[in-house]
Enzyme design. Structure first.
Site, short mmCIF file in Angstrom:
data_model
loop_
_atom_site.label_atom_id
_atom_site.label_comp_id
_atom_site.label_asym_id
_atom_site.label_seq_id
_atom_site.Cartn_x
_atom_site.Cartn_y
_atom_site.Cartn_z
N ASN A 190 0.83 -1.21 0.00
CA ASN A 190 0.00 0.00 0.00
C ASN A 190 0.86 1.26 0.00
O ASN A 190 0.51 2.25 -0.64
CB ASN A 190 -0.95 0.01 1.21
N ARG B 249 0.60 -1.50 15.37
CA ARG B 249 0.75 -1.06 16.75
C ARG B 249 -0.59 -0.62 17.30
O ARG B 249 -1.40 -0.02 16.57
CB ARG B 249 1.71 0.16 16.84
N ASN C 132 -6.90 4.71 8.56
CA ASN C 132 -6.33 3.36 8.50
C ASN C 132 -7.04 2.57 7.41
O ASN C 132 -8.22 2.78 7.16
CB ASN C 132 -6.55 2.67 9.86
N HIS D 20 -8.21 -1.24 6.50
CA HIS D 20 -8.39 -2.52 7.20
C HIS D 20 -8.98 -3.54 6.23
O HIS D 20 -9.93 -3.24 5.50
CB HIS D 20 -9.31 -2.33 8.41
C1 GRF Z 1 -3.25 -4.54 4.41
O1 GRF Z 1 -4.03 -5.69 4.11
C2 GRF Z 1 -4.02 -3.61 5.29
O2 GRF Z 1 -5.39 -3.66 5.11
C3 GRF Z 1 -3.67 -4.12 6.67
O3 GRF Z 1 -2.32 -4.51 6.56
C4 GRF Z 1 -2.03 -4.90 5.23
C5 GRF Z 1 -0.81 -4.17 4.78
O4 GRF Z 1 -0.35 -4.66 3.56
N1 GRF Z 1 -3.91 -3.13 7.68
P1 GRF Z 1 0.90 -3.99 2.84
O5 GRF Z 1 2.03 -3.96 3.85
O6 GRF Z 1 0.50 -2.61 2.44
O7 GRF Z 1 1.23 -4.86 1.68
#
Ligand code: GRF
Length: 189
Positions: free
Chosen positions: A15, A95, A109, A111
């Site tokens: 992400n 965290r 955030n 999720h």
């Molecule tokens: C994602 O699935 C997000 O929804 C969750 O942690 C994951 C992070 O994935 N909170 P990345 O590190 O961005 O590949």
């Protein structure tokens, strides 16, 4: 307006990479976005390499070097405020945050479930294993309670009978990579 973002992560960083590619130094209407801070709590997180490849250094603040959550959070807050970020974006930042963070930083955030279902760190697995016929993702404001702040946006998809866990996970990430940059753009429109 120049919109500065702080992106906080702990691991893989897909992400983070997606946000850098889609928003960093890009203009939408009257807003230009800048990722002013990449921040990670694990020195060996793969996301650090992803950011570096795209020209951005990561500030590493390891939570294990602090005696309390509050002490760690106050250093995080200081770093984010120093960056002058208008918004902090949590992308897999593993965290639990104290009020020291939540009362001082405007943050969202991403999720990997349709909140309020499947809060916590095992959302993808729990949602895959559930009897539900749909699954999805949520972008929400960060509040003092884990995965419980006001919902900003969600995307759902049908969970088909023969969908493997790998396909399910890939679908979740693909949707995250669409919805998160879109949600950030809308917040500042
Ligand atoms: C994602 O699935 C997000 O929804 C969750 O942690 C994951 C992070 O994935 N909170 P990345 O590190 O961005 O590949």
């Amino acid at each position: 307006m120049l919109v500065k973002l702080a992106v906080l992560f702990s691991g893989n960083g897909s992400n983070l990479e997606n946000l850098i590619k889609k928003l960093h130094k890009k203009s939408f209407g009257k807003n230009e976005f800048e990722i002013a801070l990449c921040l990670c709590n694990k020195h060996n997180a793969y996301g650090i390499k992803r950011a570096k490849k795209l020209g951005l250094e990561t500030v590493i603040i390891e939570h294990k070097n602090f005696v309390s959550r509050e002490e760690f959070d106050s250093v995080l807050v200081g770093e984010i405020q120093k960056s002058k970020a208008d918004l902090a974006v949590l992308v897999g930042f593993m965290r639990i945050l104290t009020p020291i963070f939540t009362q001082n930083i405007k943050a969202i955030n991403i999720h990997p479930s349709l909140l309020p279902l499947f809060k916590g760190a095992n959302a993808i697995k729990e949602s895959y294993q559930s009897d539900m016929k749909v699954a999805g993702i949520t972008v929400h404001w960060v509040s003092s309670e884990l995965d419980s702040g006001k919902i900003i946006a969600q995307k759902a998809f049908d969970k088909t009978e023969n969908m493997s866990f790998e396909d399910f996970e890939a679908k979740i990430h693909a949707l995250e990579h669409e919805l998160l940059p879109e949600s950030i753009r809308k917040i500042f429109e």
